[in-house]
Design an enzyme around this catalytic site. Structure first.
Site, mmCIF file in Angstrom:
data_model
loop_
_atom_site.group_PDB
_atom_site.id
_atom_site.type_symbol
_atom_site.label_atom_id
_atom_site.label_comp_id
_atom_site.label_asym_id
_atom_site.label_seq_id
_atom_site.Cartn_x
_atom_site.Cartn_y
_atom_site.Cartn_z
ATOM 1 N N SER A 108 0.721 -1.019 0.049
ATOM 2 C CA SER A 108 0.110 0.039 -0.123
ATOM 3 C C SER A 108 0.883 1.166 -0.050
ATOM 4 O O SER A 108 1.842 1.398 0.613
ATOM 5 C CB SER A 108 -1.020 0.005 1.383
ATOM 6 O OG SER A 108 -1.411 1.320 1.467
ATOM 7 N N TYR A 132 -2.437 5.913 -5.841
ATOM 8 C CA TYR A 132 -3.394 6.744 -6.755
ATOM 9 C C TYR A 132 -2.660 7.421 -7.673
ATOM 10 O O TYR A 132 -1.516 7.740 -7.505
ATOM 11 C CB TYR A 132 -4.307 7.590 -5.573
ATOM 12 C CG TYR A 132 -4.664 6.631 -4.205
ATOM 13 C CD1 TYR A 132 -5.717 5.913 -4.616
ATOM 14 C CD2 TYR A 132 -3.773 6.365 -3.199
ATOM 15 C CE1 TYR A 132 -6.310 5.125 -3.242
ATOM 16 C CE2 TYR A 132 -4.258 5.866 -2.002
ATOM 17 C CZ TYR A 132 -5.426 5.169 -2.338
ATOM 18 O OH TYR A 132 -5.872 4.442 -1.211
ATOM 19 N N THR A 158 -5.588 2.322 -7.363
ATOM 20 C CA THR A 158 -6.810 2.009 -6.725
ATOM 21 C C THR A 158 -7.683 3.420 -7.286
ATOM 22 O O THR A 158 -7.530 4.619 -7.212
ATOM 23 C CB THR A 158 -6.651 2.315 -5.266
ATOM 24 O OG1 THR A 158 -5.828 1.384 -5.008
ATOM 25 C CG2 THR A 158 -7.886 1.938 -4.571
ATOM 26 N N LYS A 216 -7.536 -1.331 -9.818
ATOM 27 C CA LYS A 216 -8.032 -1.867 -8.697
ATOM 28 C C LYS A 216 -9.436 -1.184 -8.243
ATOM 29 O O LYS A 216 -9.227 -0.182 -7.794
ATOM 30 C CB LYS A 216 -7.262 -2.026 -7.441
ATOM 31 C CG LYS A 216 -7.948 -2.476 -6.042
ATOM 32 C CD LYS A 216 -6.686 -2.753 -5.115
ATOM 33 C CE LYS A 216 -7.251 -3.307 -3.731
ATOM 34 N NZ LYS A 216 -7.841 -2.167 -2.932
ATOM 35 N N HIS A 240 -13.157 -2.810 -2.486
ATOM 36 C CA HIS A 240 -12.196 -2.378 -1.216
ATOM 37 C C HIS A 240 -12.620 -2.783 -0.093
ATOM 38 O O HIS A 240 -12.819 -2.351 1.033
ATOM 39 C CB HIS A 240 -12.457 -0.713 -1.339
ATOM 40 C CG HIS A 240 -11.120 -0.152 -0.784
ATOM 41 N ND1 HIS A 240 -10.560 0.709 -1.671
ATOM 42 C CD2 HIS A 240 -10.492 0.126 0.427
ATOM 43 C CE1 HIS A 240 -9.510 1.348 -0.819
ATOM 44 N NE2 HIS A 240 -9.474 0.688 0.362
HETATM 45 C C1 LIG Z 1 -7.572 -2.320 6.968
HETATM 46 C C2 LIG Z 1 -7.709 -2.164 5.340
HETATM 47 C C3 LIG Z 1 -6.926 -1.306 4.692
HETATM 48 C C4 LIG Z 1 -6.870 -1.052 3.518
HETATM 49 N N1 LIG Z 1 -5.842 -0.140 2.839
HETATM 50 C C5 LIG Z 1 -5.872 -0.399 1.560
HETATM 51 C C6 LIG Z 1 -5.219 0.697 0.948
HETATM 52 O O1 LIG Z 1 -4.253 0.927 1.366
HETATM 53 N N2 LIG Z 1 -5.206 0.412 -0.703
HETATM 54 C C7 LIG Z 1 -6.223 -0.065 -1.238
HETATM 55 O O2 LIG Z 1 -5.935 0.130 -2.521
HETATM 56 N N3 LIG Z 1 -6.772 -0.985 -0.555
HETATM 57 C C8 LIG Z 1 -6.955 -1.028 0.723
HETATM 58 N N4 LIG Z 1 -7.688 -1.781 1.222
HETATM 59 C C9 LIG Z 1 -8.598 -2.971 0.693
HETATM 60 C C10 LIG Z 1 -7.725 -4.250 0.139
HETATM 61 O O3 LIG Z 1 -6.738 -3.993 -0.515
HETATM 62 C C11 LIG Z 1 -8.792 -5.258 -0.153
HETATM 63 O O4 LIG Z 1 -9.245 -4.679 -1.638
HETATM 64 C C12 LIG Z 1 -9.925 -5.730 0.570
HETATM 65 O O5 LIG Z 1 -9.237 -5.771 1.820
HETATM 66 C C13 LIG Z 1 -10.275 -7.101 0.233
HETATM 67 O O6 LIG Z 1 -11.210 -7.422 0.994
HETATM 68 P P1 LIG Z 1 -11.051 -8.641 2.066
HETATM 69 O O7 LIG Z 1 -10.399 -7.976 3.238
HETATM 70 O O8 LIG Z 1 -12.370 -9.104 2.520
HETATM 71 O O9 LIG Z 1 -9.838 -9.649 1.621
HETATM 72 C C14 LIG Z 1 -7.706 -1.883 2.737
HETATM 73 C C15 LIG Z 1 -8.492 -2.989 3.398
HETATM 74 C C16 LIG Z 1 -8.507 -3.003 4.834
HETATM 75 C C17 LIG Z 1 -9.379 -4.026 5.298
HETATM 76 C C1 LIG Z 2 -5.896 7.695 7.236
HETATM 77 C C2 LIG Z 2 -5.229 7.198 5.922
HETATM 78 C C3 LIG Z 2 -6.434 6.193 5.216
HETATM 79 C C4 LIG Z 2 -5.475 5.290 4.397
HETATM 80 C C5 LIG Z 2 -6.702 4.546 3.457
HETATM 81 C C6 LIG Z 2 -6.348 3.065 3.351
HETATM 82 C C7 LIG Z 2 -7.492 2.403 2.980
HETATM 83 O O1 LIG Z 2 -7.569 2.127 1.529
HETATM 84 C C8 LIG Z 2 -8.503 1.772 3.717
HETATM 85 O O2 LIG Z 2 -9.367 0.991 3.351
HETATM 86 O O3 LIG Z 2 -8.572 2.198 5.037
#
Ligand SMILES: Cc1cc2nc3c(=O)[nH]c(=O)nc-3n(C[C@H](O)[C@H](O)[C@H](O)COP(=O)(O)O)c2cc1C
Ligand SMILES: CCCCCCC(=O)C(=O)O
Length: 349
Positions: A108, A132, A158, A216, A240
């Site tokens: 990430s 992004y 993303t 994504k 997401h």
């Molecule tokens: C805590 C958390 C943080 C995430 N951070 C990002 C991120 O920084 N960038 C991003 O594109 N998606 C982020 N996502 C989405 C994940 O990449 C992914 O699409 C999603 O977790 C998939 O679903 P699952 O958790 O049920 O496997 C995040 C998801 C979670 C749960």
């Molecule tokens: C406070 C920063 C948020 C970062 C975003 C990470 C993300 O995509 C997520 O789902 O959480």
């Protein structure tokens, strides 16, 4: 201790016991009423596997090629933010576990280590960078260059986050990233999201790098077709993890329309709610080339850092291997579309 944890749900239960309310809620939660979050999981029950018998499955192989590189399992790690909040191993642990399992790790852009540190810590990993397209093109270009120089193998853009989804749990908890965890790739104060981003940005990105580009967050056939027309290399069908638009569909239910629309024009991957080998089997049969998991590796990381992530990936691998064998497929190529059907197939009989 980890011997008593035999599935992803066990790791999740463990994480729920040990993480603070703030942290657990941040990783667990979804947007709004969390309907999409729940639906991501439940929608897998809308499909059944039709196992075939007597097909000699003694020698099984879970490997495939992704963007021209071999992966040993079709199960990668989706990007999740600031992993040192979960365990001191942080992103190094997750990436090393993915490398040990022969699969893809997506860093990430809001990781708790730099692009360069990850590249050095896991130099032979199949590491992809998620980012992004920022309003600040110069900054975006710098990130792309840093990924290239650190031997990252692809860029994951993303596209489902023009702004952050409304996550009620975080609002209630007044969630903030702990002070000891810095986000070194992203200078504080810089706008993380870019609501003015459009398809021209993707064309621009293509013009400044030779790295493969994956979008994504695609959820419709319409956008998948545009992505193919623009010439990106792949799409990751994703909502997401239910964290952006509550009320959007489960990813497993939109996968067939997307695969039908873009076929072989680009690689199609999916994430969202995947927690066991049968889920992976269903996604592959419905046309995904590979799946990714976001939270499942996090629950492993919470348990025992790198080892825990490896254990989680290994469990899902073992489950997929079992599903393949029992459904009558020795390799991923032997999975046939008719092996997975919507429940309506049986209700009509
Ligand atoms: C805590 C958390 C943080 C995430 N951070 C990002 C991120 O920084 N960038 C991003 O594109 N998606 C982020 N996502 C989405 C994940 O990449 C992914 O699409 C999603 O977790 C998939 O679903 P699952 O958790 O049920 O496997 C995040 C998801 C979670 C749960
Ligand atoms: C406070 C920063 C948020 C970062 C975003 C990470 C993300 O995509 C997520 O789902 O959480």
């Amino acid at each position: 201790m980890s011997d008593s944890l035999v599935c992803v749900k066990d790791f999740e239960k463990y994480a729920r016991l040990i993480l603070s309310r703030n942290t657990l809620d941040y990783y667990r939660c979804g947007a709004g009423d969390e309907e999409t979050l729940a639906h991501n999981r439940k929608a897998f029950s809308k499909y059944k596997i039709r196992p075939r018998c007597l097909r000699n499955v003694a020698n099984r192989d879970l490997s495939t090629t992704i963007l021209g590189r071999t992966v040993k399992i079709p199960i990668g790690v989706s990007p999740t933010a600031f992993q040192k909040v979960i365990h001191p191993d942080g992103e190094y642990g997750t990436a090393r576990a993915a490398e040990a399992m022969g699969t893809v790790f997506i860093l990430s852009i809001v990781a708790s280590c730099t692009i360069e540190e990850l590249g050095k810590a896991v130099p032979n990993g199949n590491n992809w960078l998620q980012l992004y397209v920022y309003a600040d093109k110069e900054f975006t270009q710098t990130l792309v260059k840093r990924a290239e120089e650190s031997n990252f193998k692809a860029l994951v853009i993303t596209v489902d986050t023009p702004l952050l989804g409304r996550r009620l749990a975080n609002i209630r908890n007044k969630f903030v990233v702990p002070k000891h965890v810095i986000l070194p790739n992203h200078m504080r104060g810089r706008q993380l999201f870019n609501p003015s981003s459009d398809w021209n940005d993707i064309k621009w990105l293509k013009s400044i790098t030779k790295l493969p580009i994956i979008l994504k967050g695609i959820l419709t056939a319409e956008d998948a077709i545009i992505a193919a027309d623009v010439g990106v290399d792949g799409i990751l069908v994703s909502n997401h993890g239910g964290r952006q638009l509550d009320g959007s569909p489960a990813t497993i239910e939109v996968l067939p329309e997307i695969v039908k629309a873009v076929g072989d024009r680009l690689e199609v991957y999916v994430d969202g709610g995947i927690t066991n080998g049968s889920d992976v089997f269903k996604a592959l049969a419905l046309g995904a080339r590979m799946v990714f998991m976001g939270r499942a590796p996090i629950w492993g990381l919470a348990h025992s850092g790198e080892e825990g992530v490896k254990k989680v990936l290994d469990i899902v691998k073992t489950e997929l291997d079992g599903a393949l064998a029992i459904a009558g497929s020795a390799t991923l190529k032997d999975i046939e579309p008719g092996m997975v059907v919507p429940n309506s197939y049986y209700s009509k009989l």
